[in-house]
Motif scaffolding. Sequence first.
Motif, PDB file in Angstrom:
ATOM      1  N   ILE A 160       0.957  -1.431  -0.056  1.00  0.00           N
ATOM      2  CA  ILE A 160      -0.122   0.093  -0.297  1.00  0.00           C
ATOM      3  C   ILE A 160       1.025   1.131   0.045  1.00  0.00           C
ATOM      4  CG2 ILE A 160      -1.607   1.391   1.419  1.00  0.00           C
ATOM      5  CD1 ILE A 160      -2.966  -1.075   2.038  1.00  0.00           C
ATOM      6  N   ARG A 161       1.888   1.359   0.839  1.00  0.00           N
ATOM      7  CA  ARG A 161       2.653   2.435   0.767  1.00  0.00           C
ATOM      8  C   ARG A 161       3.539   2.509  -0.461  1.00  0.00           C
ATOM      9  NH1 ARG A 161       6.051   1.372   6.479  1.00  0.00           N
ATOM     10  NH2 ARG A 161       4.174   1.604   7.730  1.00  0.00           N
ATOM     11  N   LYS A 162       3.879   1.362  -1.042  1.00  0.00           N
ATOM     12  CA  LYS A 162       4.717   1.422  -2.381  1.00  0.00           C
ATOM     13  C   LYS A 162       3.800   1.988  -3.401  1.00  0.00           C
ATOM     14  CE  LYS A 162       7.149  -1.458  -5.521  1.00  0.00           C
ATOM     15  NZ  LYS A 162       7.387  -2.808  -5.759  1.00  0.00           N
ATOM     16  N   HIS A 163       2.293   1.682  -3.261  1.00  0.00           N
ATOM     17  CA  HIS A 163       1.749   2.056  -4.456  1.00  0.00           C
ATOM     18  C   HIS A 163       1.238   3.425  -4.173  1.00  0.00           C
ATOM     19  CE1 HIS A 163       1.603  -1.588  -6.894  1.00  0.00           C
ATOM     20  NE2 HIS A 163       1.031  -2.400  -5.787  1.00  0.00           N
ATOM     21  N   GLU A 164       1.123   3.895  -3.093  1.00  0.00           N
ATOM     22  CA  GLU A 164       0.622   5.239  -2.629  1.00  0.00           C
ATOM     23  C   GLU A 164       1.924   6.138  -2.960  1.00  0.00           C
ATOM     24  OE1 GLU A 164      -2.437   4.998   0.978  1.00  0.00           O
ATOM     25  OE2 GLU A 164      -0.143   5.320   1.573  1.00  0.00           O
ATOM     26  N   ILE A 165       2.864   5.774  -2.848  1.00  0.00           N
ATOM     27  CA  ILE A 165       3.966   6.552  -3.055  1.00  0.00           C
ATOM     28  C   ILE A 165       4.240   6.675  -4.627  1.00  0.00           C
ATOM     29  CG2 ILE A 165       6.397   6.974  -2.766  1.00  0.00           C
ATOM     30  CD1 ILE A 165       6.327   5.395  -0.276  1.00  0.00           C
TER      31      ILE A 165
END
Length: 166
Positions: A160-165
């Motif tokens: 999720i963080r990776k994709h949010e970033i």
Amino acid sequence: MSNHIHSHGLNIGLKKIIGTNHFHLNAFKKNTTRSPFLVDLVAENERIDEENKVRLHDQARRQKQLERKKEEAKNAIILSALQEGNELESLRREKKKILEEERRLKALIDLEKTNATRKQDRIVAEQAERKRRNTKIACRRESNKKLLDMKFQRRQEMLIRKHEIE
């Protein structure tokens, strides 16, 4: 005739004398029937000796029979006592064997109880060991599941963080 009378008188006198003689003879016989002088003393003595000999022989025979019966009774009592002694000894041996067999059976029963108790203890121990293993496995599973859940959550968070970033 005078001869005839004379002979007739003689006959009567003779008959009187003979009759008197018979009377006296019968009286004499009657009076002397029990006289010991009429008995043949040697024959009487031999008869008495023979009777005594027979009586003594019978007494000796009865005495021997009595002694033999006493001896037989004594032997029977001794044999009976010996047999009772043998029977008593036999009964003692049999009683001893029975007591030994009872002890052996009691020991087997106690051993069986002990074995049954040990078996029961072993079964309980195996059940406890299985339960402990299953509990341990369940704990590990739970722990691994939590770890996997945590890793999965972290991955998701990382994704999720990776994709949010980006």
